[in-house]
Design a protein around this motif. Structure first.
Motif, PDB file in Angstrom:
ATOM      1  N   GLU A  47      18.261 -21.787 -28.332  1.00  0.00           N
ATOM      2  CA  GLU A  47      18.336 -23.186 -28.773  1.00  0.00           C
ATOM      3  C   GLU A  47      17.153 -24.008 -28.250  1.00  0.00           C
ATOM      4  O   GLU A  47      16.495 -24.740 -28.997  1.00  0.00           O
ATOM      5  CB  GLU A  47      19.658 -23.805 -28.297  1.00  0.00           C
ATOM      6  N   ASN A  48      16.862 -23.861 -26.966  1.00  0.00           N
ATOM      7  CA  ASN A  48      15.806 -24.684 -26.361  1.00  0.00           C
ATOM      8  C   ASN A  48      14.418 -24.318 -26.873  1.00  0.00           C
ATOM      9  O   ASN A  48      13.601 -25.189 -27.171  1.00  0.00           O
ATOM     10  CB  ASN A  48      15.835 -24.529 -24.835  1.00  0.00           C
ATOM     11  N   LEU A  49      14.134 -23.005 -26.960  1.00  0.00           N
ATOM     12  CA  LEU A  49      12.791 -22.622 -27.419  1.00  0.00           C
ATOM     13  C   LEU A  49      12.601 -22.988 -28.887  1.00  0.00           C
ATOM     14  O   LEU A  49      11.531 -23.460 -29.287  1.00  0.00           O
ATOM     15  CB  LEU A  49      12.543 -21.125 -27.172  1.00  0.00           C
ATOM     16  N   ASN A  50      13.646 -22.832 -29.689  1.00  0.00           N
ATOM     17  CA  ASN A  50      13.528 -23.239 -31.098  1.00  0.00           C
ATOM     18  C   ASN A  50      13.307 -24.744 -31.217  1.00  0.00           C
ATOM     19  O   ASN A  50      12.581 -25.198 -32.090  1.00  0.00           O
ATOM     20  CB  ASN A  50      14.751 -22.786 -31.897  1.00  0.00           C
ATOM     21  N   ALA A  51      13.918 -25.504 -30.298  1.00  0.00           N
ATOM     22  CA  ALA A  51      13.715 -26.961 -30.325  1.00  0.00           C
ATOM     23  C   ALA A  51      12.238 -27.305 -30.083  1.00  0.00           C
ATOM     24  O   ALA A  51      11.740 -28.316 -30.567  1.00  0.00           O
ATOM     25  CB  ALA A  51      14.594 -27.641 -29.278  1.00  0.00           C
ATOM     26  N   LEU A  52      11.530 -26.442 -29.341  1.00  0.00           N
ATOM     27  CA  LEU A  52      10.093 -26.672 -29.080  1.00  0.00           C
ATOM     28  C   LEU A  52       9.220 -26.121 -30.208  1.00  0.00           C
ATOM     29  O   LEU A  52       7.991 -26.145 -30.109  1.00  0.00           O
ATOM     30  CB  LEU A  52       9.668 -25.991 -27.773  1.00  0.00           C
ATOM     31  N   GLY A  53       9.861 -25.522 -31.215  1.00  0.00           N
ATOM     32  CA  GLY A  53       9.095 -24.993 -32.348  1.00  0.00           C
ATOM     33  C   GLY A  53       8.825 -23.502 -32.268  1.00  0.00           C
ATOM     34  O   GLY A  53       8.036 -22.968 -33.045  1.00  0.00           O
ATOM     35  N   ALA A  54       9.465 -22.809 -31.325  1.00  0.00           N
ATOM     36  CA  ALA A  54       9.302 -21.344 -31.245  1.00  0.00           C
ATOM     37  C   ALA A  54      10.148 -20.692 -32.332  1.00  0.00           C
ATOM     38  O   ALA A  54      10.942 -21.355 -33.006  1.00  0.00           O
ATOM     39  CB  ALA A  54       9.734 -20.862 -29.871  1.00  0.00           C
ATOM     40  N   GLU A  55       9.953 -19.386 -32.509  1.00  0.00           N
ATOM     41  CA  GLU A  55      10.758 -18.660 -33.500  1.00  0.00           C
ATOM     42  C   GLU A  55      11.575 -17.619 -32.762  1.00  0.00           C
ATOM     43  O   GLU A  55      11.092 -16.529 -32.465  1.00  0.00           O
ATOM     44  CB  GLU A  55       9.842 -17.960 -34.502  1.00  0.00           C
ATOM     45  N   VAL A  56      12.798 -17.993 -32.425  1.00  0.00           N
ATOM     46  CA  VAL A  56      13.661 -17.105 -31.627  1.00  0.00           C
ATOM     47  C   VAL A  56      14.952 -16.852 -32.388  1.00  0.00           C
ATOM     48  O   VAL A  56      15.622 -17.780 -32.822  1.00  0.00           O
ATOM     49  CB  VAL A  56      13.997 -17.750 -30.263  1.00  0.00           C
ATOM     50  N   GLN A  57      15.268 -15.583 -32.551  1.00  0.00           N
ATOM     51  CA  GLN A  57      16.547 -15.213 -33.182  1.00  0.00           C
ATOM     52  C   GLN A  57      17.471 -14.657 -32.122  1.00  0.00           C
ATOM     53  O   GLN A  57      17.061 -13.803 -31.320  1.00  0.00           O
ATOM     54  CB  GLN A  57      16.325 -14.062 -34.148  1.00  0.00           C
ATOM     55  N   GLU A  58      18.710 -15.107 -32.160  1.00  0.00           N
ATOM     56  CA  GLU A  58      19.694 -14.642 -31.180  1.00  0.00           C
ATOM     57  C   GLU A  58      20.372 -13.391 -31.731  1.00  0.00           C
ATOM     58  O   GLU A  58      20.794 -13.383 -32.881  1.00  0.00           O
ATOM     59  CB  GLU A  58      20.716 -15.771 -31.054  1.00  0.00           C
TER      60      GLU A  58
ATOM     61  N   GLU B 105      23.438 -10.295 -30.614  1.00  0.00           N
ATOM     62  CA  GLU B 105      24.581 -10.194 -29.704  1.00  0.00           C
ATOM     63  C   GLU B 105      24.133  -9.834 -28.278  1.00  0.00           C
ATOM     64  O   GLU B 105      24.625 -10.384 -27.308  1.00  0.00           O
ATOM     65  CB  GLU B 105      25.564  -9.148 -30.256  1.00  0.00           C
ATOM     66  N   ASP B 106      23.188  -8.889 -28.181  1.00  0.00           N
ATOM     67  CA  ASP B 106      22.794  -8.407 -26.843  1.00  0.00           C
ATOM     68  C   ASP B 106      21.360  -8.793 -26.480  1.00  0.00           C
ATOM     69  O   ASP B 106      20.780  -8.172 -25.596  1.00  0.00           O
ATOM     70  CB  ASP B 106      22.956  -6.883 -26.769  1.00  0.00           C
ATOM     71  N   GLY B 107      20.779  -9.756 -27.162  1.00  0.00           N
ATOM     72  CA  GLY B 107      19.404 -10.087 -26.787  1.00  0.00           C
ATOM     73  C   GLY B 107      18.771 -11.125 -27.681  1.00  0.00           C
ATOM     74  O   GLY B 107      19.454 -11.939 -28.316  1.00  0.00           O
ATOM     75  N   LEU B 108      17.438 -11.089 -27.719  1.00  0.00           N
ATOM     76  CA  LEU B 108      16.663 -12.080 -28.468  1.00  0.00           C
ATOM     77  C   LEU B 108      15.514 -11.368 -29.172  1.00  0.00           C
ATOM     78  O   LEU B 108      14.959 -10.393 -28.640  1.00  0.00           O
ATOM     79  CB  LEU B 108      16.060 -13.114 -27.512  1.00  0.00           C
ATOM     80  N   ILE B 109      15.156 -11.873 -30.357  1.00  0.00           N
ATOM     81  CA  ILE B 109      13.912 -11.447 -30.993  1.00  0.00           C
ATOM     82  C   ILE B 109      13.025 -12.687 -31.061  1.00  0.00           C
ATOM     83  O   ILE B 109      13.437 -13.728 -31.571  1.00  0.00           O
ATOM     84  CB  ILE B 109      14.155 -10.848 -32.385  1.00  0.00           C
ATOM     85  N   ILE B 110      11.845 -12.560 -30.490  1.00  0.00           N
ATOM     86  CA  ILE B 110      10.987 -13.733 -30.301  1.00  0.00           C
ATOM     87  C   ILE B 110       9.635 -13.462 -30.954  1.00  0.00           C
ATOM     88  O   ILE B 110       8.957 -12.479 -30.617  1.00  0.00           O
ATOM     89  CB  ILE B 110      10.804 -14.003 -28.787  1.00  0.00           C
ATOM     90  N   GLU B 111       9.265 -14.309 -31.888  1.00  0.00           N
ATOM     91  CA  GLU B 111       7.929 -14.220 -32.498  1.00  0.00           C
ATOM     92  C   GLU B 111       7.008 -15.113 -31.683  1.00  0.00           C
ATOM     93  O   GLU B 111       7.249 -16.310 -31.576  1.00  0.00           O
ATOM     94  CB  GLU B 111       7.944 -14.719 -33.954  1.00  0.00           C
ATOM     95  N   GLY B 112       5.968 -14.544 -31.132  1.00  0.00           N
ATOM     96  CA  GLY B 112       5.033 -15.334 -30.322  1.00  0.00           C
ATOM     97  C   GLY B 112       4.397 -16.447 -31.147  1.00  0.00           C
ATOM     98  O   GLY B 112       3.949 -16.211 -32.261  1.00  0.00           O
ATOM     99  N   ASN B 113       4.451 -17.650 -30.607  1.00  0.00           N
ATOM    100  CA  ASN B 113       4.033 -18.823 -31.377  1.00  0.00           C
ATOM    101  C   ASN B 113       3.474 -19.874 -30.429  1.00  0.00           C
ATOM    102  O   ASN B 113       3.574 -21.061 -30.677  1.00  0.00           O
ATOM    103  CB  ASN B 113       5.298 -19.340 -32.104  1.00  0.00           C
ATOM    104  N   GLY B 114       2.901 -19.399 -29.298  1.00  0.00           N
ATOM    105  CA  GLY B 114       2.539 -20.265 -28.182  1.00  0.00           C
ATOM    106  C   GLY B 114       1.775 -21.524 -28.519  1.00  0.00           C
ATOM    107  O   GLY B 114       2.200 -22.622 -28.173  1.00  0.00           O
ATOM    108  N   PRO B 115       0.642 -21.385 -29.217  1.00  0.00           N
ATOM    109  CA  PRO B 115      -0.197 -22.583 -29.416  1.00  0.00           C
ATOM    110  C   PRO B 115       0.534 -23.678 -30.177  1.00  0.00           C
ATOM    111  O   PRO B 115       0.110 -24.828 -30.170  1.00  0.00           O
ATOM    112  CB  PRO B 115      -1.376 -22.046 -30.236  1.00  0.00           C
ATOM    113  N   ASN B 116       1.655 -23.326 -30.828  1.00  0.00           N
ATOM    114  CA  ASN B 116       2.338 -24.334 -31.647  1.00  0.00           C
ATOM    115  C   ASN B 116       3.521 -25.001 -30.961  1.00  0.00           C
ATOM    116  O   ASN B 116       4.189 -25.826 -31.580  1.00  0.00           O
ATOM    117  CB  ASN B 116       2.828 -23.682 -32.950  1.00  0.00           C
ATOM    118  N   LEU B 117       3.830 -24.638 -29.731  1.00  0.00           N
ATOM    119  CA  LEU B 117       4.989 -25.280 -29.089  1.00  0.00           C
ATOM    120  C   LEU B 117       4.696 -26.773 -28.898  1.00  0.00           C
ATOM    121  O   LEU B 117       3.605 -27.155 -28.473  1.00  0.00           O
ATOM    122  CB  LEU B 117       5.297 -24.633 -27.731  1.00  0.00           C
ATOM    123  N   LEU B 118       5.699 -27.561 -29.186  1.00  0.00           N
ATOM    124  CA  LEU B 118       5.528 -29.014 -29.125  1.00  0.00           C
ATOM    125  C   LEU B 118       6.654 -29.589 -28.268  1.00  0.00           C
ATOM    126  O   LEU B 118       7.835 -29.335 -28.555  1.00  0.00           O
ATOM    127  CB  LEU B 118       5.593 -29.564 -30.562  1.00  0.00           C
TER     128      LEU B 118
END
Ligand code: S3P
Length: 429
Positions: A351-362, A364-377
């Motif tokens: 929830e928090n990283l997506n609020a900053l504009g990251a691409e995180v999928q929840e 059941e047992d983890g997270l899938i995160i697409e690196g999107n660093g320069p775009n976090l706001l």
């Protein structure tokens, strides 16, 4: 408390770390059960270890700091605890509640353990089941605290217990109860978790077909001793990630605990391309320590799962921040235990990283995160009253454009009271 963190242009300096939370709890509990006065160097002011200390005092153990700040605990031996006059308040601390339950299950007096709202939602059958199998008389409320423990008139029964979940808290609970059992208690650990309890108690460990068997024999006494609590690797983790992500950074962390059952994050960050060096490795008491330097680096995505997970379980929130700023995809698997920590940490970080504009999928047992660093706001996020979420989002705030506001950020004091000050001190904008 609301904490605002601005994007940093560099992080430089030496970070002062709190003492390791896991080792602090154990040093206070084992000192209380020890024969005579033990001295604990570097016992922290963090709220969780203080909860353990308050409970120990509630059980009739004197514990005071001397003029140099060393904590002196007057151990009264395995059978010297006194009946508490009120419920023992474990605050936010799962380690306090689970380890203390193992000790109290074997006492000739009854006790009640309670905690804050978060702790009273965490699963406690995982300790009530093996303790009941040992003959303890324990009742929960719908599987949760408050935990009521009735007096045992005879000692506990020894058991051979195969851990159904990789948990150092459950393992330690059963081993501590084993001190009060009439015979040999064996804990079988299919997936290794942090090993401070067996190290600090000096328990024999046998490897059977590659699986660790931990043994506690009746009559195992605890001598009084001098403990030195090392710097908290889990606290260092926030600065290892921050120092990697913020450009033009160089941070030093001295006297950090480097117990191999805790440091899998170093391996993972190395695989992501981090620039981290460990020097001056030495052994202090039962634990290895060293000095760490981290410099900025370009990180890439990584897959994390399996046996590595228990050895970086508390570092996954900040690892998710590293992944959100890395190049490529990161997959974190086998981390369903994060759903039953101080909050549901998988949900909170998504929830928090997506609020900053990251691409995180929840998952059941983890997270899938697409690196999107320069775009976090930067935006406003919640700590969920969980110290590690608050601090992980502080690290994200150093990287995100603009400023990030973290609500209820004072919970960092649970493990790292000086966190916001240290972060401010080393950051330039
Ligand atoms: C701890 C064990 C871990 C960890 C916690 C401290 C300990 O919990 O998350 O912060 O000191 O034993 P589990 O063993 O339940 O995974």
């Amino acid at each position: 408390m609301i904490q605002t963190v601005r994007q940093a242009s560099s992080l430089r300096g030496t970070v002062s770390l709190p003492a390791d939370k896991s080792i602090s709890h154990r040093s206070a509990l084992l000192s209380a059960l020890g024969e005579g006065t033990s001295r604990i160097q570097n016992f922290p002011d963090s709220a969780d270890p203080q909860s353990t200390l308050d409970c120990v005092r509630g059980l009739g153990i004197a514990a005071e700091r001397d003029e140099e700040g060393v904590l002196e605990v007057e151990g009264r031996g395995l059978n010297g605890l006194r009946p508490p006059s009120a419920p023992l308040d474990c605050g936010n601390s799962g380690t306090t509640m689970r380890l203390l339950s193992g000790i109290l299950a074997g006492q000739r007096f009854g006790s009640v353990l309670s905690g804050d709202d978060s702790l009273q939602q965490r699963p406690m059958e995982r300790i009530a089941d093996p303790l009941t199998a040992m003959g303890a008389r324990i009742s929960l409320q719908d599987g949760h605290a408050p935990i009521r423990i009735r007096a045992t008139q005879s000692g506990l029964d020894p058991i051979e217990y195969r851990l159904p979940v990789a948990s150092a808290q459950v393992k330690s609970c059963v081993l501590l109860a084993g001190l009060f059992a009439e015979g040999k208690t064996v804990v079988i650990e299919p997936t290794p978790s942090r090993d401070h309890t067996e190290r600090m108690l000096g328990l024999p460990v046998e490897e059977v077909g590659g699986v660790r068997h931990l043994i506690v024999e009746q009559g195992h006494t605890i001598p009084s001793t001098e403990w030195t609590v090392p710097g908290d690797f889990s606290g260092a983790a926030f600065f290892l990630v921050a120092g990697s992500l913020v450009p033009d950074s160089e941070l030093r962390l001295k006297g950090v605990g480097l117990n191999p059952s805790r440091t899998a994050l170093l391996e993972v960050l190395d695989g992501m391309g981090a620039n981290i060096t460990v020097e001056n490795e030495r052994v202090k008491g039962a634990e290895p320590v060293g000095d760490i330097t981290v410099r900025s680096a370009v990180l890439s995505g990584v897959d994390v799962g399996g046996r590595l997970v228990p050895n970086l379980i508390d570092e996954i929130p900040v690892l998710a921040v590293a992944a959100a700023c890395a190049e490529g995809t990161t997959e974190i698997r086998d981390a369903e235990e994060l759903r039953v920590k101080e909050t549901d940490r998988l949900h909170a970080m998504a929830e928090n990283l997506n609020a900053l504009g990251a691409e995180v999928q929840e998952r059941e047992d983890g997270l899938i995160i697409e690196g999107n660093g320069p775009n976090l706001l930067g935006t406003t996020v919640r700590s969920f009253d969980d110290h590690r979420i608050a601090m992980a989002m502080g690290v994200a705030g150093l990287v995100a454009h603009g400023s990030t506001t973290i609500n209820d950020a004072e919970c960092a004091k649970v493990s790292f009271p000086g966190f916001w000050t240290e972060m401010d001190r080393v950051a330039s904008h």
